[in-house]
Design an enzyme around this catalytic site. Structure first.
Site, mmCIF file in Angstrom:
data_model
loop_
_atom_site.group_PDB
_atom_site.id
_atom_site.type_symbol
_atom_site.label_atom_id
_atom_site.label_comp_id
_atom_site.label_asym_id
_atom_site.label_seq_id
_atom_site.Cartn_x
_atom_site.Cartn_y
_atom_site.Cartn_z
ATOM 1 N N LYS A 119 0.961 -1.014 0.124
ATOM 2 C CA LYS A 119 -0.132 -0.033 -0.153
ATOM 3 C C LYS A 119 0.725 1.025 -0.339
ATOM 4 C CE LYS A 119 -3.847 1.882 2.704
ATOM 5 N NZ LYS A 119 -5.040 2.169 3.943
ATOM 6 N N SER A 142 -9.367 1.841 2.780
ATOM 7 C CA SER A 142 -8.316 2.269 2.106
ATOM 8 C C SER A 142 -7.835 1.597 1.218
ATOM 9 C CB SER A 142 -8.465 3.715 3.373
ATOM 10 O OG SER A 142 -6.891 3.022 3.732
ATOM 11 N N SER A 173 -9.852 0.045 6.760
ATOM 12 C CA SER A 173 -9.353 -0.197 5.991
ATOM 13 C C SER A 173 -8.853 -1.611 5.286
ATOM 14 C CB SER A 173 -8.688 0.769 5.696
ATOM 15 O OG SER A 173 -8.829 2.182 5.872
#
Length: 397
Positions: free
Chosen positions: A41, A113, A137
């Protein structure tokens, strides 16, 4: 007509990838994770790789992630960086580079997210993905993309958040997503150095948290199917109650996020999307007394959760209120009535990041609807063992 090339120079119709190097970062050839690939990420600091947090605003440099370095040393290879909901402040996958789409349902959101992380796993582009979880997330995109997500206990030494651009130091966690619990467990075992074998479900005391009116009928049916599976395996399942915690979660997260991005907020036009900018300014406007009161409420909720987890071995809860909503959808229709999407999602997932308990999100037999398994603090290994057993039981016709 073929999909246009992404900014990485390769086809990427879901816009999952923020950066793909010419070749992956190789893992150690003799490590226990050799042969596995992972995505990162774009909040984790990786030497030589850009860090933009999927925003066009300037962001601070968090330094190098020891977790990424450790995974490489254990033999896994890093394929590249994935997009996220801008600066991790959201649950749909919207960002300053067009946003990420669902891996198999055009026009639907993948969740966030850690949106690109979930997509990269769901499309089998990598074996596992590194994500972060501040309010859901990891768990929300895992549920909406049909994969497994693991949020460890807060501050677990095997899953450090150093070298990760923070959103909220109080609530941030690092963790993996994968297509099955076995892969998540393999990574966790390599990081911890000890085994997390399957754990029998017989005799397990499970608390079912599924507030009436908070989920659609199909999500409730999916969760009740998991409940029936647990009971047939010998577990006892009883309903429990727990409050909405957003009155503590939101002030804490927004005030801490505003502090992280304080330099950008001094600019006339920092480059954030309108919702992100408004949220950060809302956080910056909170007084010290308001934030302190939120921390007081958090302590009360922690005591309530601790009490539940002394009476039950495991909590079972929905990971999402609905199947994947449409891109641009801001509201969902629930039995309680129309509800803002952000609130509908976060009130299910935020309690366990706010309060730091370990959680595994598993796919249910209903496509793109996940179930959360929540264990007492520090029982990460046992949680993964239970999740392995339940996953196998759910896969049995």
């Amino acid at each position: 007509m073929s999909d246009p090339p992404s900014p990485t120079g390769r086809p990427d119709p879901q816009r999952a990838w923020a950066f793909l190097p010419a070749s992956p970062l190789p893992g150690a050839p003799d490590g226990p994770l050799r042969g596995l690939s992972f995505s990162v990420k774009d909040l984790f600091g990786v030497p030589g790789w850009p860090l933009r947090a999927s925003t066009r605003a300037p962001v601070p440099d968090p330094g190098v992630s020891p977790l990424v370095e450790r995974l490489l040393a254990l033999g896994a290879s890093a394929a590249g960086k994935t997009h996220l909901h801008e600066i991790a402040l959201g649950i749909t996958g919207l960002n300053g580079f067009g946003g990420t789409g669902h891996p198999t349902l055009p026009g639907r959101v993948p969740g966030g997210s850690s949106s690109g992380a979930a997509v990269s796993v769901a499309l089998k582009q990598v074996d596992f993905a590194l994500g972060t979880d501040t309010g859901g997330s990891i768990r929300v995109p895992a549920a909406w993309c049909g994969v497994v997500g693991f949020k460890p206990t807060k501050d677990h030494p095997a899953w450090p958040t150093g070298g990760v651009l923070p959103l909220s130091v109080t609530c941030d966690h690092a963790g993996p997503l994968a297509r099955d619990v076995a892969t998540v467990t393999r990574v966790h075992e390599a990081l911890t150095g000890h085994a997390a074998p399957p754990v029998p479900l017989d005799g397990l005391r499970v608390g079912l948290w599924c507030p009436a009116g908070w989920v659609t009928d199909d999500v409730r049916a999916a969760l009740l199917d998991v409940t029936d599976t647990l009971r047939r395996a010998g577990a006892t399942v009883d309903p429990v109650e727990f409050p909405e915690v957003l009155d503590a979660y939101s002030p804490i997260v927004l005030s801490e996020a505003a502090q992280v991005h304080r330099d950008a907020l001094r600019l006339d036009d920092p480059g954030f999307l309108p919702f992100t900018l408004a949220s950060l300014r809302q956080g910056a406007a909170l007084t010290g007394a308001e934030v302190q009161a939120a921390h007081g409420r958090r302590a009360t909720y922690r005591a309530q959760l601790d009490d539940l987890l002394t009476r039950f071995d495991l909590l079972l809860a929905p990971a999402v209120p609905t199947p994947p909503p449409a891109q641009g959808q801001d509201e969902v229709l629930l039995p309680d009535g129309p509800t803002p999407l952000r609130r509908a999602v976060l009130r299910l997932t935020a309690p366990f990041s706010l309060l730091g308990a370990p959680v595994v999100t598993l796919p249910t037999r209903t496509p793109f609807v996940g179930a959360q398994l929540i264990a007492p603090h520090g029982q990460d290994d046992r949680l993964l063992g239970l999740a392995q057993r339940l996953e196998r039981t759910l896969e049995t016709p």
